[in-house]
Design a protein around this motif. Structure first.
Motif, PDB file in Angstrom:
ATOM      1  N   LEU A   1     -11.403   7.109   6.661  1.00 30.33           N
ATOM      2  CA  LEU A   1     -10.680   8.079   7.482  1.00 30.33           C
ATOM      3  C   LEU A   1     -11.612   9.200   7.948  1.00 30.33           C
ATOM      4  N   ASP A   2     -12.545   9.596   7.087  1.00 27.73           N
ATOM      5  CA  ASP A   2     -13.533  10.607   7.491  1.00 27.73           C
ATOM      6  C   ASP A   2     -14.409  10.079   8.622  1.00 27.73           C
ATOM      7  N   VAL A   3     -14.742   8.776   8.562  1.00 31.47           N
ATOM      8  CA  VAL A   3     -15.532   8.163   9.638  1.00 31.47           C
ATOM      9  C   VAL A   3     -14.753   8.210  10.953  1.00 31.47           C
ATOM     10  N   LEU A   4     -13.469   7.840  10.909  1.00 33.91           N
ATOM     11  CA  LEU A   4     -12.652   7.861  12.125  1.00 33.91           C
ATOM     12  C   LEU A   4     -12.503   9.279  12.676  1.00 33.91           C
TER      13      LEU A   4
ATOM     14  N   THR B   1     -11.522   8.095 -12.844  1.00 27.80           N
ATOM     15  CA  THR B   1     -10.060   8.165 -12.712  1.00 27.80           C
ATOM     16  C   THR B   1      -9.665   9.420 -11.954  1.00 27.80           C
ATOM     17  N   ARG B   2     -10.313  10.527 -12.265  1.00 31.97           N
ATOM     18  CA  ARG B   2     -10.014  11.780 -11.559  1.00 31.97           C
ATOM     19  C   ARG B   2     -10.354  11.664 -10.079  1.00 31.97           C
ATOM     20  N   ARG B   3     -11.459  10.997  -9.745  1.00 30.63           N
ATOM     21  CA  ARG B   3     -11.828  10.830  -8.336  1.00 30.63           C
ATOM     22  C   ARG B   3     -10.796   9.991  -7.584  1.00 30.63           C
ATOM     23  N   LEU B   4     -10.324   8.913  -8.211  1.00 29.84           N
ATOM     24  CA  LEU B   4      -9.302   8.073  -7.574  1.00 29.84           C
ATOM     25  C   LEU B   4      -8.032   8.874  -7.288  1.00 29.84           C
ATOM     26  N   LEU B   5      -7.638   9.700  -8.247  1.00 27.62           N
ATOM     27  CA  LEU B   5      -6.419  10.486  -8.079  1.00 27.62           C
ATOM     28  C   LEU B   5      -6.601  11.603  -7.056  1.00 27.62           C
ATOM     29  N   ASP B   6      -7.755  12.241  -7.077  1.00 33.83           N
ATOM     30  CA  ASP B   6      -8.007  13.349  -6.147  1.00 33.83           C
ATOM     31  C   ASP B   6      -8.062  12.872  -4.704  1.00 33.83           C
ATOM     32  N   ALA B   7      -8.522  11.613  -4.480  1.00 37.40           N
ATOM     33  CA  ALA B   7      -8.667  11.095  -3.118  1.00 37.40           C
ATOM     34  C   ALA B   7      -7.324  10.831  -2.452  1.00 37.40           C
ATOM     35  N   ARG B   8      -6.211  10.959  -3.219  1.00 36.57           N
ATOM     36  CA  ARG B   8      -4.885  10.768  -2.620  1.00 36.57           C
ATOM     37  C   ARG B   8      -4.428  11.986  -1.844  1.00 36.57           C
ATOM     38  N   ALA B   9      -5.184  13.086  -1.906  1.00 36.34           N
ATOM     39  CA  ALA B   9      -4.764  14.307  -1.206  1.00 36.34           C
ATOM     40  C   ALA B   9      -4.596  14.026   0.280  1.00 36.34           C
ATOM     41  N   PRO B  10      -3.589  14.634   0.923  1.00 39.33           N
ATOM     42  CA  PRO B  10      -3.354  14.383   2.350  1.00 39.33           C
ATOM     43  C   PRO B  10      -4.569  14.679   3.201  1.00 39.33           C
ATOM     44  N   GLY B  11      -4.776  13.860   4.228  1.00 41.26           N
ATOM     45  CA  GLY B  11      -5.885  14.052   5.143  1.00 41.26           C
ATOM     46  C   GLY B  11      -5.586  15.141   6.161  1.00 41.26           C
TER      47      GLY B  11
ATOM     48  N   LEU C   1      -8.157   6.470  20.000  1.00 35.99           N
ATOM     49  CA  LEU C   1      -7.842   5.599  18.869  1.00 35.99           C
ATOM     50  C   LEU C   1      -6.343   5.301  18.858  1.00 35.99           C
ATOM     51  N   VAL C   2      -6.017   4.041  18.590  1.00 34.41           N
ATOM     52  CA  VAL C   2      -4.629   3.652  18.306  1.00 34.41           C
ATOM     53  C   VAL C   2      -4.626   3.085  16.895  1.00 34.41           C
ATOM     54  N   LEU C   3      -3.986   3.800  15.973  1.00 36.67           N
ATOM     55  CA  LEU C   3      -3.944   3.384  14.574  1.00 36.67           C
ATOM     56  C   LEU C   3      -2.616   2.690  14.291  1.00 36.67           C
ATOM     57  N   ILE C   4      -2.687   1.405  13.990  1.00 36.88           N
ATOM     58  CA  ILE C   4      -1.504   0.673  13.529  1.00 36.88           C
ATOM     59  C   ILE C   4      -1.480   0.819  12.017  1.00 36.88           C
ATOM     60  N   THR C   5      -0.468   1.465  11.475  1.00 37.22           N
ATOM     61  CA  THR C   5      -0.501   1.753  10.049  1.00 37.22           C
ATOM     62  C   THR C   5       0.901   1.874   9.463  1.00 37.22           C
ATOM     63  N   HIS C   6       1.010   1.542   8.193  1.00 41.65           N
ATOM     64  CA  HIS C   6       2.231   1.793   7.440  1.00 41.65           C
ATOM     65  C   HIS C   6       2.083   3.047   6.599  1.00 41.65           C
ATOM     66  N   ASP C   7       0.856   3.566   6.524  1.00 40.05           N
ATOM     67  CA  ASP C   7       0.504   4.616   5.578  1.00 40.05           C
ATOM     68  C   ASP C   7       0.571   5.978   6.271  1.00 40.05           C
ATOM     69  N   LEU C   8       1.462   6.835   5.807  1.00 40.19           N
ATOM     70  CA  LEU C   8       1.648   8.129   6.460  1.00 40.19           C
ATOM     71  C   LEU C   8       0.468   9.059   6.233  1.00 40.19           C
ATOM     72  N   ASP C   9      -0.293   8.862   5.167  1.00 45.05           N
ATOM     73  CA  ASP C   9      -1.507   9.643   4.967  1.00 45.05           C
ATOM     74  C   ASP C   9      -2.520   9.321   6.064  1.00 45.05           C
ATOM     75  N   THR C  10      -2.643   8.017   6.393  1.00 42.58           N
ATOM     76  CA  THR C  10      -3.519   7.616   7.490  1.00 42.58           C
ATOM     77  C   THR C  10      -3.005   8.181   8.815  1.00 42.58           C
ATOM     78  N   ALA C  11      -1.686   8.198   8.998  1.00 42.64           N
ATOM     79  CA  ALA C  11      -1.102   8.701  10.241  1.00 42.64           C
ATOM     80  C   ALA C  11      -1.383  10.186  10.458  1.00 42.64           C
TER      81      ALA C  11
ATOM     82  N   VAL D   1     -10.555   6.106  -2.720  1.00 44.85           N
ATOM     83  CA  VAL D   1     -11.854   6.718  -2.410  1.00 44.85           C
ATOM     84  C   VAL D   1     -12.446   6.100  -1.148  1.00 44.85           C
ATOM     85  N   THR D   2     -12.431   4.767  -1.050  1.00 40.31           N
ATOM     86  CA  THR D   2     -12.978   4.086   0.125  1.00 40.31           C
ATOM     87  C   THR D   2     -12.148   4.399   1.364  1.00 40.31           C
ATOM     88  N   ARG D   3     -10.828   4.468   1.197  1.00 41.65           N
ATOM     89  CA  ARG D   3      -9.952   4.790   2.331  1.00 41.65           C
ATOM     90  C   ARG D   3     -10.250   6.185   2.853  1.00 41.65           C
ATOM     91  N   ARG D   4     -10.413   7.147   1.938  1.00 41.12           N
ATOM     92  CA  ARG D   4     -10.724   8.503   2.373  1.00 41.12           C
ATOM     93  C   ARG D   4     -12.038   8.534   3.141  1.00 41.12           C
TER      94      ARG D   4
END
Length: 520
Positions: free
Chosen positions: A449-452, A242-252, A464-474, A443-446
């Motif tokens: 994003l590290d791969v990209l 649970t802590r890992r899931l929450l920590d992975a929300r930190a901005p990229g 790269l052209v990222l089509i996204t709704h997610d501002l963390d990804t942006a 966690v998987t998203r983070r």
């Protein structure tokens, strides 16, 4: 409060559920009480067992599964289901009005014949409004492929609402949605629960879970490792996962713009793309006066669902040819249709789709499909292509054991990495990534994003052209372009757009994102 809830009779219940495939438990000992008027959320990584548990309420299990335990549902089995990938359950040959009419007619068949047509129409429009679909009249005339992923998702939600189910299983209902639409879906599902309908939310979007759920179950490897109200889990998680899931929300990370290139690798000029609207002609889907992508740059295209983001990307890739204006690659015009592009042009602009599972052939190993790109677009021999495919897959975190499997045996995150590897084997100049993180847990998203970010560091010739709704990804991008209602309303350096937005729509998008993150 807990004692009072325990005295409420559940509308559906799962007790000690175990689902095995080939002797391996994909769900093990899960207990779930679904209470009327409450939202129960299941969260966890891809492959944790969320969807298998949710589908058990519909009596659906993987082929060949051995199932033990007890599943109780409402009499008559009235359980609605909103799947993660809505295109899979929408008939591509029928317009939206036909898809919804079939359900609406069953709800009014008790009325006199002369009243049914008007009543059906009223039910249809109400369901579309409840599912947060504006401009319903125009949308009803379209086919599913003419809708964005978010619009498809809300059409399926409208179907579930028309059914009058006592339980709705919503599997990643905010996948591919912008913050404004997410907020409306939170309001809608809250309204559904307020009517006494039980909602089972399967989601990786922890901001939506926090804003919507009454109870949360955290799953990992088929088991519930922690449960409780979101307020307690967010403030004092007890399990490491649970802590890992929450920590992975930190901005990229945010990136500084690359050096100004002598010439843009991709240049869009005076583009107007259209959708055919049946016999009524065409409607404008997106209008872009000018947009450039420099060599080594990452451009994020953000906006609400249906704003034209995917249509723009499909125009760049040659997948949507009904558009005017110019697309220049290294200063040379690209044909509008991929059928008219030569092999070098096809290789130069590659597309990674939002629904990675639908982009693979179910009956061939993933490794073979990835290697095929090098054979077809670069003329590599089969042995060289397979070795290169395996090396690329391994570098992206997909070992040979997984790469040799068929797509059905890979998780969503694993398939996204395979889709990325397949595009990279073309050695593209421009990589178009369409919402590739939208269906992934934090966690998987983070990790993706590290791969990209690694690709940007390692290949200064790749854009790269990222089509996204997610501002963390942006945040990964050097620059951000904002679309609203098909219009390019703002563009600029990512740090400036994210912190000092200028257009009212961008301001609204940022403010709503902040409210969701705060759980309000």
């Amino acid at each position: 409060m807990t004692q009072e809830l325990n005295r409420v009779d559940p509308v559906a219940q799962i007790a000690n559920l175990r689902v095995e495939i080939d002797g391996r438990a994909i769900v093990d000992g899960v207990n779930l009480r679904v209470l009327p008027g409450r939202v129960t959320a299941l969260v966890g990584a891809s492959g944790s067992g969320k969807t298998t548990t949710g589908l058990a309420l519909l009596g659906e299990y993987p082929s060949g599964a051995r199932v033990t335990g007890d599943v109780r549902v409402p009499e008559g089995g009235l359980v609605g289901y909103v799947p993660q990938h809505p295109a899979a359950v929408l008939n591509p040959a029928r317009r939206v009005c036909a898809l919804l009419n079939d359900i609406a007619r069953t709800q009014v068949r008790h009325l006199p014949r002369r009243e049914r047509r008007a009543a059906t129409r009223e039910l249809l429009l109400r369901a579309l409004a409840d599912a947060q679909l504006p401009d319903a009249e125009a949308l009803l005339r379209r086919f599913p492929h003419q809708l964005s992923g978010g619009q498809q998702q809300r059409v399926v939600l409208a179907q579930a609402l028309l059914l009058g189910a006592r339980v709705i299983v919503a599997d990643e209902p905010t996948t591919g949605q912008d913050a404004l639409t997410k907020s409306r879906i939170v309001d809608q599902l809250s309204a559904v629960a307020a009517k006494g309908i039980a909602v089972v939310l399967l989601s990786h979007d922890l901001d939506v879970v926090r804003a919507l759920a009454d109870d949360v179950l955290v799953m990992r490897a088929g088991q519930v490792v922690e449960s409780g109200p979101p307020e307690r889990l967010w403030l004092a998680p007890r399990h490491e996962w649970t802590r890992r899931l929450l920590d992975a929300r930190a901005p990229g990370p945010q990136h500084e713009p690359p050096p100004i290139a002598a010439q843009a690798v991709l240049h869009v000029r005076d583009m107007t793309a259209r959708h055919r609207d049946g016999d009524r002609g065409t409607t404008v889907a997106v209008r872009v006066p000018e947009l450039t992508v420099q060599a080594g740059e990452c451009l994020a295209v953000v906006g609400r669902s249906g704003s034209g983001k995917t249509t723009l990307a499909r125009c760049l890739a040659g997948l949507h040819r009904d558009h005017s204006g110019e697309i220049l690659l290294d200063g040379r015009p690209l044909p509008h249709s991929l059928r008219q592009r030569d092999r070098d042009q096809l290789a130069a602009v590659q597309y990674v789709f939002q629904d990675a599972r639908a982009a693979f052939d179910d009956y061939r190993p993933v490794l073979d499909q990835v290697a095929r790109t090098a054979v077809r677009l670069r003329g590599a021999d089969a042995e060289t292509a397979e070795a290169e495919a395996l090396a690329t897959l391994t570098r992206l975190g997909l070992p040979e054991e997984l790469a040799s499997r068929r797509p059905a045996r890979l998780s969503g995150g694993e398939l996204q990495r395979a889709a990325l590897a397949r595009a990279l084997l073309a050695q593209p100049r421009v990589l178009l990534c369409d919402e590739i993180t939208s269906g992934l847990d934090t966690v998987t998203r983070r990790g993706l994003l590290d791969v990209l970010a690694g690709l940007l560091r390692d290949r200064d010739d790749l854009s790269l052209v990222l089509i996204t709704h997610d501002l963390d990804t942006a945040r990964l991008a050097h620059r951000i372009a904002v679309l609203d209602a098909g219009e390019l309303v703002e563009q600029g350096p990512a740090p400036r757009v994210l912190t000092e937005p200028r257009h009212p729509f961008t301001v609204s998008l940022m403010e709503t994102t902040a409210r969701l993150a705060a759980g309000t």
